[in-house]
Design a protein around this motif. Sequence first.
Motif, mmCIF file in Angstrom:
data_model
loop_
_atom_site.group_PDB
_atom_site.id
_atom_site.type_symbol
_atom_site.label_atom_id
_atom_site.label_comp_id
_atom_site.label_asym_id
_atom_site.label_seq_id
_atom_site.Cartn_x
_atom_site.Cartn_y
_atom_site.Cartn_z
ATOM 1 N N LYS A 166 37.275 21.259 29.391
ATOM 2 C CA LYS A 166 36.070 20.583 28.900
ATOM 3 C C LYS A 166 35.617 19.522 29.906
ATOM 4 N N LEU A 167 36.576 18.721 30.371
ATOM 5 C CA LEU A 167 36.256 17.703 31.384
ATOM 6 C C LEU A 167 35.831 18.365 32.683
ATOM 7 N N GLN A 168 36.488 19.474 32.983
ATOM 8 C CA GLN A 168 36.166 20.195 34.224
ATOM 9 C C GLN A 168 34.707 20.662 34.224
ATOM 10 N N ASP A 169 34.240 21.150 33.082
ATOM 11 C CA ASP A 169 32.842 21.584 33.006
ATOM 12 C C ASP A 169 31.897 20.412 33.249
ATOM 13 N N GLN A 170 32.272 19.266 32.663
ATOM 14 C CA GLN A 170 31.436 18.079 32.860
ATOM 15 C C GLN A 170 31.391 17.705 34.344
ATOM 16 N N LEU A 171 32.557 17.786 34.964
ATOM 17 C CA LEU A 171 32.682 17.435 36.384
ATOM 18 C C LEU A 171 31.865 18.389 37.268
ATOM 19 N N LEU A 172 32.027 19.698 37.025
ATOM 20 C CA LEU A 172 31.372 20.682 37.895
ATOM 21 C C LEU A 172 29.858 20.671 37.736
ATOM 22 N N SER A 173 29.384 20.201 36.572
ATOM 23 C CA SER A 173 27.936 20.227 36.349
ATOM 24 C C SER A 173 27.180 19.341 37.344
ATOM 25 N N PHE A 174 27.863 18.382 37.967
ATOM 26 C CA PHE A 174 27.175 17.510 38.931
ATOM 27 C C PHE A 174 26.635 18.302 40.126
ATOM 28 N N ALA A 223 31.740 27.249 22.900
ATOM 29 C CA ALA A 223 32.508 26.170 23.531
ATOM 30 C C ALA A 223 33.683 26.694 24.351
ATOM 31 N N ARG A 224 33.579 27.924 24.867
ATOM 32 C CA ARG A 224 34.645 28.449 25.744
ATOM 33 C C ARG A 224 34.476 27.822 27.112
ATOM 34 N N HIS A 225 35.009 26.639 27.256
ATOM 35 C CA HIS A 225 34.791 25.917 28.510
ATOM 36 C C HIS A 225 35.337 26.716 29.692
ATOM 37 N N GLY A 226 34.576 26.714 30.757
ATOM 38 C CA GLY A 226 34.994 27.441 31.959
ATOM 39 C C GLY A 226 34.474 28.861 31.995
ATOM 40 N N GLN A 227 34.129 29.398 30.864
ATOM 41 C CA GLN A 227 33.685 30.811 30.809
ATOM 42 C C GLN A 227 32.843 30.988 29.553
ATOM 43 N N ALA A 228 31.863 30.104 29.379
ATOM 44 C CA ALA A 228 31.129 30.090 28.110
ATOM 45 C C ALA A 228 30.185 31.283 28.001
ATOM 46 N N CYS A 229 29.920 31.688 26.745
ATOM 47 C CA CYS A 229 29.001 32.807 26.487
ATOM 48 C C CYS A 229 27.734 32.276 25.843
ATOM 49 N N PRO A 230 26.575 32.773 26.258
ATOM 50 C CA PRO A 230 25.327 32.275 25.690
ATOM 51 C C PRO A 230 25.184 32.610 24.209
ATOM 52 N N GLU A 231 24.556 31.700 23.480
ATOM 53 C CA GLU A 231 24.108 32.002 22.122
ATOM 54 C C GLU A 231 22.638 32.325 22.293
ATOM 55 N N TRP A 232 22.335 33.613 22.151
ATOM 56 C CA TRP A 232 21.040 34.117 22.634
ATOM 57 C C TRP A 232 19.858 33.560 21.868
ATOM 58 N N GLU A 233 19.982 33.533 20.529
ATOM 59 C CA GLU A 233 18.844 33.039 19.703
ATOM 60 C C GLU A 233 18.447 31.639 20.128
ATOM 61 N N ALA A 234 19.481 30.765 20.093
ATOM 62 C CA ALA A 234 19.233 29.354 20.391
ATOM 63 C C ALA A 234 18.717 29.203 21.828
ATOM 64 N N THR A 235 19.285 29.979 22.749
ATOM 65 C CA THR A 235 18.855 29.889 24.146
ATOM 66 C C THR A 235 17.379 30.280 24.270
ATOM 67 N N ASN A 236 17.017 31.391 23.630
ATOM 68 C CA ASN A 236 15.616 31.832 23.722
ATOM 69 C C ASN A 236 14.671 30.761 23.201
ATOM 70 N N GLN A 237 15.080 30.125 22.087
ATOM 71 C CA GLN A 237 14.211 29.073 21.531
ATOM 72 C C GLN A 237 14.087 27.889 22.476
ATOM 73 N N HIS A 238 15.232 27.471 23.042
ATOM 74 C CA HIS A 238 15.198 26.324 23.956
ATOM 75 C C HIS A 238 14.380 26.637 25.208
#
Length: 481
Positions: free
Chosen positions: A130-138, A171-186
């Motif tokens: 979880k922290l790693q994802d936060q770190l890599l997002s920079f 919330a599969r940190h490091g290898q997350a899968c999209p939630e398609w509905e919510a993604t399309n809306q966003h």
Amino acid sequence: MSDPAQLSRFDQSDDLVVMKFGGTSVEDAAAIRRLIGIVESRRNSKALVVVSALAKVTDQLLEAGRAAANGHLGSALATVRNIYVRHEQLAESLVDGPTHVALDAELRGEFQLLESLLHRIAELRSLDTKLQDQLLSFGECCSSKLVTEALLATGLSASHVDARSCIVTDARHGQACPEWEATNQHVEHNVEPHLQAGRIPVLGGFIAATSDGIPTTLGRGGSDFTAAILGAALGASRIEIWTDVDGVMTTDPKLCPDARVIRRMSFDEASELAHFGAKVLHPATLAPAMRENIPVYVLNSRRPQNEGTEIMAEATHNQKVRAISVKRNVASVEIAPHGKIDSELLGAVFTAFDQHSCSVDVMATSPGRISLLVASTVPLPGIAADLKGIADVSWQNHQALVCLVGENIRRQPEVASRVFATVSDMDVRVLCHGASERTISFLVDESKAEESVRKLHAVFFPKMEPARDWGGLSTAFCQAG
Ligand code: ADP
Ligand code: ASP
Ligand code: MG
């Protein structure tokens, strides 16, 4: 900068083009200038740009995070300081005036946040995913801000959009899968208005967030996937993956200099190749494109005039073997159940792998034994502990999975016999038959992987005569597919 006029053959409609630029395509000022030239060349179409972190930055952030977790905060801070200086220098050479001052302040703000995160990791003495994802997002955060300002500085109308406000994942940190509905809306809310206003949205690839706003990542190399997710959500007419090679090739050109560009491939063939280790595409990239039937092009940002590879629903050709891939760092796992292999046992095995977020590549069962392949040994002790009462789990790492891909390859017995004749002097451990008709693969010791790929490439893609000038035909003559 590339000559936009030269690139105009794609520039035929005002349909949406999603362009993804990988790390080497944004690695320095010259690369970013090439990127700008390519985006300019699409100026009659609507365009959306996805960028990776600058080349090597994700690895360096990871290294810094690990150093901090191991108590070496000084070295972690020095690593990010170098990353900061690199971004600053790029900002200076690409953007000037008040915009540079604003970008400078923004980058400084990001790196201050990054430093405090490293302090926190050092205090915790651990770096979970979880922290790693936060770190890599920079990495992608900073590169996308930089590229947006560089596009604006050349007069293109670009707008930075935070990918974490668009791509919603589990919330599969490091290898997350999209939630398609919510993604399309966003995407509809946060990206479409820019396109409608004639602006070019610029997003960092690879990074996303859960519905609660916790940063996640899509797996290494995930910016390709981001491009496909956005392309599918927006009904793009094409998705372009701009990278450092001339397209998808018959094998990794770093392993085999004789590798050739594959002109056209089907979604299925390219998916198999990506799944079995061809780094040029993130394995999940083609699924959204396939679903929406959007062609994907793999192109060289250093030679934008080249045709690259076109990946589409169907690609007719008469080649039995289209490409050879190799997946390194594979571990073969043997599960010996204490009782019989039934649905209850298989359920328990899958649950254990799932709970440790360990994806399985190839699976086979034989009497009293289940064999499978995994990409990391890290979760295996935990899985073995979970299955302790019902099965013994053992594994062997430092393996490589060599895979030959081609439509109906399994129905061509002569291909399999040529493969095994070619590697007969090597210790080929397992012949793996996945579910698909399109692959033949085997396991070798990692130290033998390169040699086996080169030998197989020489057999299935024999060197052609030196190209002569056939009045424009010479390039085609040298290319596969
Ligand atoms: P980017 O940073 O643009 O995403 P990657 O490094 O992820 O680029 O992917 C491009 C690399 O993929 C190439 O430099 C090449 O070494 C490697 N590669 C592996 N297999 C293949 C293949 N079959 N065709 C082309 N490139 C391949
Ligand atoms: N920067 C990320 C990585 O290196 C994602 C990407 O490049 O696609 O894995
Ligand atoms: Mg990549």
